[in-house]
Write a protein that holds these residues in place. Structure first.
Motif, PDB file in Angstrom:
ATOM      1  N   LYS A   1      36.626 -11.906  48.607  1.00  0.00           N
ATOM      2  CA  LYS A   1      37.213 -13.445  48.988  1.00  0.00           C
ATOM      3  C   LYS A   1      38.751 -13.574  48.644  1.00  0.00           C
ATOM      4  O   LYS A   1      39.452 -14.045  49.589  1.00  0.00           O
ATOM      5  CB  LYS A   1      36.387 -14.453  48.115  1.00  0.00           C
ATOM      6  CG  LYS A   1      36.678 -15.809  48.535  1.00  0.00           C
ATOM      7  CD  LYS A   1      35.789 -16.621  47.743  1.00  0.00           C
ATOM      8  CE  LYS A   1      36.330 -18.302  48.049  1.00  0.00           C
ATOM      9  NZ  LYS A   1      35.624 -19.175  46.942  1.00  0.00           N
ATOM     10  N   LYS A   2      39.180 -12.978  48.070  1.00  0.00           N
ATOM     11  CA  LYS A   2      40.584 -12.947  47.381  1.00  0.00           C
ATOM     12  C   LYS A   2      41.428 -12.488  48.618  1.00  0.00           C
ATOM     13  O   LYS A   2      42.616 -13.004  48.957  1.00  0.00           O
ATOM     14  CB  LYS A   2      41.018 -12.600  45.935  1.00  0.00           C
ATOM     15  CG  LYS A   2      42.407 -12.857  45.528  1.00  0.00           C
ATOM     16  CD  LYS A   2      42.404 -12.284  44.207  1.00  0.00           C
ATOM     17  CE  LYS A   2      43.834 -12.744  43.553  1.00  0.00           C
ATOM     18  NZ  LYS A   2      43.970 -12.097  42.258  1.00  0.00           N
ATOM     19  N   LYS A   3      40.852 -11.244  48.680  1.00  0.00           N
ATOM     20  CA  LYS A   3      41.645 -10.472  49.883  1.00  0.00           C
ATOM     21  C   LYS A   3      41.718 -11.147  51.337  1.00  0.00           C
ATOM     22  O   LYS A   3      42.614 -11.390  52.129  1.00  0.00           O
ATOM     23  CB  LYS A   3      40.869  -9.217  50.118  1.00  0.00           C
ATOM     24  CG  LYS A   3      41.776  -8.159  50.857  1.00  0.00           C
ATOM     25  CD  LYS A   3      41.116  -6.920  50.968  1.00  0.00           C
ATOM     26  CE  LYS A   3      41.112  -6.047  49.524  1.00  0.00           C
ATOM     27  NZ  LYS A   3      40.549  -4.758  49.779  1.00  0.00           N
ATOM     28  N   MET A   4      40.438 -11.712  51.749  1.00  0.00           N
ATOM     29  CA  MET A   4      40.328 -12.521  52.904  1.00  0.00           C
ATOM     30  C   MET A   4      41.317 -13.949  52.815  1.00  0.00           C
ATOM     31  O   MET A   4      41.657 -14.336  53.805  1.00  0.00           O
ATOM     32  CB  MET A   4      38.761 -12.936  53.049  1.00  0.00           C
ATOM     33  CG  MET A   4      37.925 -11.702  53.592  1.00  0.00           C
ATOM     34  SD  MET A   4      36.237 -12.110  53.622  1.00  0.00           S
ATOM     35  CE  MET A   4      36.043 -13.052  54.955  1.00  0.00           C
ATOM     36  N   GLN A   5      41.155 -14.361  51.858  1.00  0.00           N
ATOM     37  CA  GLN A   5      42.050 -15.673  51.488  1.00  0.00           C
ATOM     38  C   GLN A   5      43.490 -15.485  51.668  1.00  0.00           C
ATOM     39  O   GLN A   5      44.024 -16.208  52.320  1.00  0.00           O
ATOM     40  CB  GLN A   5      41.868 -16.173  50.181  1.00  0.00           C
ATOM     41  CG  GLN A   5      42.603 -17.593  50.013  1.00  0.00           C
ATOM     42  CD  GLN A   5      42.054 -18.810  50.591  1.00  0.00           C
ATOM     43  OE1 GLN A   5      40.859 -18.836  50.993  1.00  0.00           O
ATOM     44  NE2 GLN A   5      42.986 -19.649  50.920  1.00  0.00           N
ATOM     45  N   LYS A   6      44.003 -14.120  51.353  1.00  0.00           N
ATOM     46  CA  LYS A   6      45.425 -13.883  51.413  1.00  0.00           C
ATOM     47  C   LYS A   6      45.604 -13.466  53.198  1.00  0.00           C
ATOM     48  O   LYS A   6      46.716 -13.857  53.724  1.00  0.00           O
ATOM     49  CB  LYS A   6      45.613 -12.526  50.741  1.00  0.00           C
ATOM     50  CG  LYS A   6      47.033 -11.689  50.858  1.00  0.00           C
ATOM     51  CD  LYS A   6      48.125 -12.577  50.133  1.00  0.00           C
ATOM     52  CE  LYS A   6      49.197 -11.865  50.500  1.00  0.00           C
ATOM     53  NZ  LYS A   6      50.359 -12.571  50.830  1.00  0.00           N
ATOM     54  N   ALA A   7      44.425 -12.978  53.611  1.00  0.00           N
ATOM     55  CA  ALA A   7      44.756 -12.503  55.171  1.00  0.00           C
ATOM     56  C   ALA A   7      44.669 -13.917  55.783  1.00  0.00           C
ATOM     57  O   ALA A   7      45.343 -14.079  56.823  1.00  0.00           O
ATOM     58  CB  ALA A   7      43.561 -11.582  55.505  1.00  0.00           C
ATOM     59  N   TYR A   8      44.105 -14.982  55.413  1.00  0.00           N
ATOM     60  CA  TYR A   8      44.021 -16.122  56.332  1.00  0.00           C
ATOM     61  C   TYR A   8      45.430 -16.837  56.132  1.00  0.00           C
ATOM     62  O   TYR A   8      45.826 -17.224  57.080  1.00  0.00           O
ATOM     63  CB  TYR A   8      42.913 -17.148  55.387  1.00  0.00           C
ATOM     64  CG  TYR A   8      42.868 -18.630  55.929  1.00  0.00           C
ATOM     65  CD1 TYR A   8      42.429 -18.579  57.277  1.00  0.00           C
ATOM     66  CD2 TYR A   8      42.863 -19.588  55.348  1.00  0.00           C
ATOM     67  CE1 TYR A   8      42.267 -20.077  57.781  1.00  0.00           C
ATOM     68  CE2 TYR A   8      42.797 -20.844  55.825  1.00  0.00           C
ATOM     69  CZ  TYR A   8      42.497 -21.029  56.721  1.00  0.00           C
ATOM     70  OH  TYR A   8      42.449 -22.297  57.392  1.00  0.00           O
ATOM     71  N   GLU A   9      45.909 -16.907  54.813  1.00  0.00           N
ATOM     72  CA  GLU A   9      47.071 -17.421  54.583  1.00  0.00           C
ATOM     73  C   GLU A   9      48.396 -16.658  55.276  1.00  0.00           C
ATOM     74  O   GLU A   9      49.003 -17.612  56.054  1.00  0.00           O
ATOM     75  CB  GLU A   9      47.465 -17.556  53.110  1.00  0.00           C
ATOM     76  CG  GLU A   9      46.638 -18.560  52.230  1.00  0.00           C
ATOM     77  CD  GLU A   9      46.622 -18.490  50.753  1.00  0.00           C
ATOM     78  OE1 GLU A   9      47.613 -17.632  50.461  1.00  0.00           O
ATOM     79  OE2 GLU A   9      46.063 -19.201  50.163  1.00  0.00           O
ATOM     80  N   ASP A  10      48.238 -15.440  55.515  1.00  0.00           N
ATOM     81  CA  ASP A  10      49.150 -14.918  56.254  1.00  0.00           C
ATOM     82  C   ASP A  10      48.967 -15.114  57.689  1.00  0.00           C
ATOM     83  O   ASP A  10      50.045 -15.241  58.425  1.00  0.00           O
ATOM     84  CB  ASP A  10      48.763 -13.333  55.955  1.00  0.00           C
ATOM     85  CG  ASP A  10      49.446 -12.751  54.719  1.00  0.00           C
ATOM     86  OD1 ASP A  10      50.054 -13.582  53.851  1.00  0.00           O
ATOM     87  OD2 ASP A  10      48.983 -11.894  54.200  1.00  0.00           O
ATOM     88  N   LYS A  11      47.880 -15.214  58.222  1.00  0.00           N
ATOM     89  CA  LYS A  11      47.637 -15.641  59.892  1.00  0.00           C
ATOM     90  C   LYS A  11      48.265 -17.048  59.967  1.00  0.00           C
ATOM     91  O   LYS A  11      48.957 -17.282  60.964  1.00  0.00           O
ATOM     92  CB  LYS A  11      46.242 -15.710  60.030  1.00  0.00           C
ATOM     93  CG  LYS A  11      45.645 -14.363  60.234  1.00  0.00           C
ATOM     94  CD  LYS A  11      46.183 -13.511  61.419  1.00  0.00           C
ATOM     95  CE  LYS A  11      45.414 -12.079  61.242  1.00  0.00           C
ATOM     96  NZ  LYS A  11      45.883 -11.254  62.301  1.00  0.00           N
TER      97      LYS A  11
END
Length: 57
Positions: A10-20
């Motif tokens: 979840k943390k990894k996906m949250q980071k990817a979401y914020e980067d996008k």
């Protein structure tokens, strides 16, 4: 036993979401609306996956 060493998806996906979202913001500011739309669409998919993880827990 060593669960603390395993990464949090979840943390990894949250980071990817914020980067996008950040990339989409910069594309919009530069006037590249096509890239902005594409990046926002990808961010929405990631957000849907994050919500699905939250519902499963």
């Amino acid at each position: 036993m060593l669960g603390f060493l395993k990464g949090d998806p979840k943390k990894k996906m949250q980071k990817a979401y914020e980067d996008k979202l950040t990339k989409a913001l910069h594309a919009q500011r530069n006037g590249d609306l096509r890239s902005h739309g594409t990046l926002m669409e990808e961010a929405e998919k990631i957000y849907a996956e994050i919500k699905a993880l939250d519902e499963n827990q």
